[in-house]
Design an enzyme around this catalytic site. Structure first.
Site, PDB file in Angstrom:
ATOM      1  CB  SER A 135     -63.272  99.187-133.374  1.00  0.00           C
ATOM      2  OG  SER A 135     -61.884  99.213-132.963  1.00  0.00           O
ATOM      3  N   GLY A 136     -61.032  99.624-136.058  1.00  0.00           N
ATOM      4  CA  GLY A 136     -60.678 100.712-136.735  1.00  0.00           C
ATOM      5  C   GLY A 136     -59.504 101.190-135.999  1.00  0.00           C
ATOM      6  N   GLY A 137     -59.205 101.230-134.833  1.00  0.00           N
ATOM      7  CA  GLY A 137     -58.095 101.537-133.983  1.00  0.00           C
ATOM      8  C   GLY A 137     -56.570 101.034-133.647  1.00  0.00           C
ATOM      9  N   GLY A 143     -59.515  93.719-128.431  1.00  0.00           N
ATOM     10  CA  GLY A 143     -58.830  94.473-128.128  1.00  0.00           C
ATOM     11  C   GLY A 143     -59.313  94.956-126.833  1.00  0.00           C
ATOM     12  CB  CYS A 171     -70.838 101.392-127.620  1.00  0.00           C
ATOM     13  SG  CYS A 171     -70.536  99.875-128.317  1.00  0.00           S
ATOM     14  CG  ASP A 191     -56.443  99.128-128.002  1.00  0.00           C
ATOM     15  OD1 ASP A 191     -55.485  99.566-128.024  1.00  0.00           O
ATOM     16  OD2 ASP A 191     -56.610 100.365-127.560  1.00  0.00           O
ATOM     17  CG  MET A 229     -69.431  93.700-134.388  1.00  0.00           C
ATOM     18  SD  MET A 229     -69.110  93.739-132.310  1.00  0.00           S
ATOM     19  CE  MET A 229     -71.184  94.784-131.944  1.00  0.00           C
ATOM     20  CB  CYS A 271     -72.976  98.131-126.624  1.00  0.00           C
ATOM     21  SG  CYS A 271     -71.807  97.297-128.479  1.00  0.00           S
TER      22      CYS A 271
END
Length: 373
Positions: free
Chosen positions: A2-4, A121, A196, A6, A26, A96
């Site tokens: 997601s780019g985070g 994550g 989300c 975790d 996604m 989601c």
């Protein structure tokens, strides 16, 4: 990914353990509608973060962007808009996971590679099912403050059977420490907020105003006295602060009267905020061997209920019974404050997540007092 922090740590952990890692991002949102407050480019910033992690920390492996924006709109966001317009408060993140991340995404990925597994994550654990060791069962994360099993409660067991949750036994501090150890640029990135993958961080009411027609109505106190005006019930969630001045104590949203298009506010100690019973018509049991027979008995089935992200007051021991129409009645032995129809109720046996459903109705201590009168 997601780019985070975790998902970044998850990818690096798996790489360190010798897995063949194929990062997937996604894309679930497809609009540049600045009037909505979404900004439209949040997904682009996240995608850039994923590509940077892959270049700098995952050996240069190229991530894949999977566009699921149409599926997200049709299966998640439009349904949520209908709920907001009807005056209830949905939980798009649960839907989601159920419809997109653990249904549409695995369908696409596993069709291309039947031997692939999904890893995320999320802070959750998968253990052999007590009812059938050949199947997994979803459990809370070891670090309860970050547990995300609530949001995974209705995800298909077919996808969870091929999923890894590498962070399930770690604390958030341990995850950030690993990110620093591996010099991941996401190590200090703040937690994401908003629904989300849409990227709405602030002014959520303004965001919904761009999709829903204004429907002005009254804000009332418990006696029926008009104390303000609102522009749409979707701007209010039962249990949240009312954000109105001129009262001797802080006021909260106690009820949304859909028929009269009115918001009722009450002080924090009001019995209107304390829910003693709730029902759900669409409960999904995570095990194919459930529901347990006890739900059809007069005594019912004793478990724990969670009605929002894990925090003080969100959990209660409860008795679950199945009604003649197939819905579940959940009697809360310790009333929960601020439960909103449209949100998810998730049942647990210890750490074991038994499944989840949408809250269709509630009964409060105030309702019971009226019945006594």
């Amino acid at each position: 990914m997601s780019g985070g922090v975790d998902s970044s740590v998850t990818a690096r952990m798996l790489l360190e353990q010798g897995y063949d890692v194929a990062p997937v991002f996604m894309r679930n949102w497809d609009t540049l509608d600045e009037a909505s407050g979404s900004g439209g480019c949040e997904w682009e910033r996240d995608w850039e973060a994923v590509q940077r992690i892959c270049r700098e920390s995952l050996g240069g492996v190229k991530p894949e962007l999977v566009d699921l924006s149409k599926e997200y709109w049709n299966s998640v966001f439009q349904e949520a808009l209908d709920d907001w317009a009807a005056g209830v408060t949905p939980n798009p993140d649960v839907n989601c996971n159920q419809q997109i991340k653990f249904r549409e995404l695995p369908d696409r990925l596993f069709d291309k590679d039947p031997n692939a597994w999904l890893a995320t994550g999320h802070y959750a654990r998968l253990l052999p099912s007590p009812l059938d060791p050949s199947l997994p069962s979803l459990h809370r994360a070891s670090f309860l403050p970050k547990d995300q099993s609530y949001y995974l409660s209705t995800s298909p067991i077919s996808a969870l059977s091929r999923t890894l949750f590498p962070l399930g036994n770690l604390t958030k501090d341990e995850v950030r420490d690993l990110a620093r150890k591996w010099s991941l640029h996401t190590a200090e990135r703040k937690e994401s907020m908003g629904i989300c993958f849409v990227g709405v961080r602030n002014r959520f009411g303004n965001f919904l105003d761009s999709y829903l027609e204004p429907k002005p109505g009254n804000i009332e106190d418990a006696s029926g006295r008009v104390v303000g005006q609102h522009t749409g019930l979707w701007r209010y969630t039962i249990g949240e602060g009312a954000r109105l001045g001129g009262f001797p104590t802080k006021m909260y949203v106690g009820r949304k009267d859909v028929e009269r298009n009115a918001v009722v506010i009450v002080p924090g100690d009001s019995p209107l905020l304390r829910v003693t019973h709730l029902s759900t018509k669409d409960f999904i049991w995570s095990s194919p061997h459930h529901p347990p027979p006890a739900v059809d008995s007069e005594e019912g089935f004793l478990v724990s209920a969670q009605t929002r992200s894990l925090q003080a007051g969100a959990l209660s021991t409860c008795i679950v019974r199945r009604l003649a129409n197939g819905s579940l009645s959940v009697e809360l032995l310790q009333p929960i404050k601020g439960v909103s129809p449209g949100q998810a109720v998730v049942l647990y046996d210890g750490s074991w997540c038994l499944g989840g459903g949408t809250i269709s109705s509630t009964r409060t201590m105030a309702d019971e007092d009226e019945e006594v009168k």
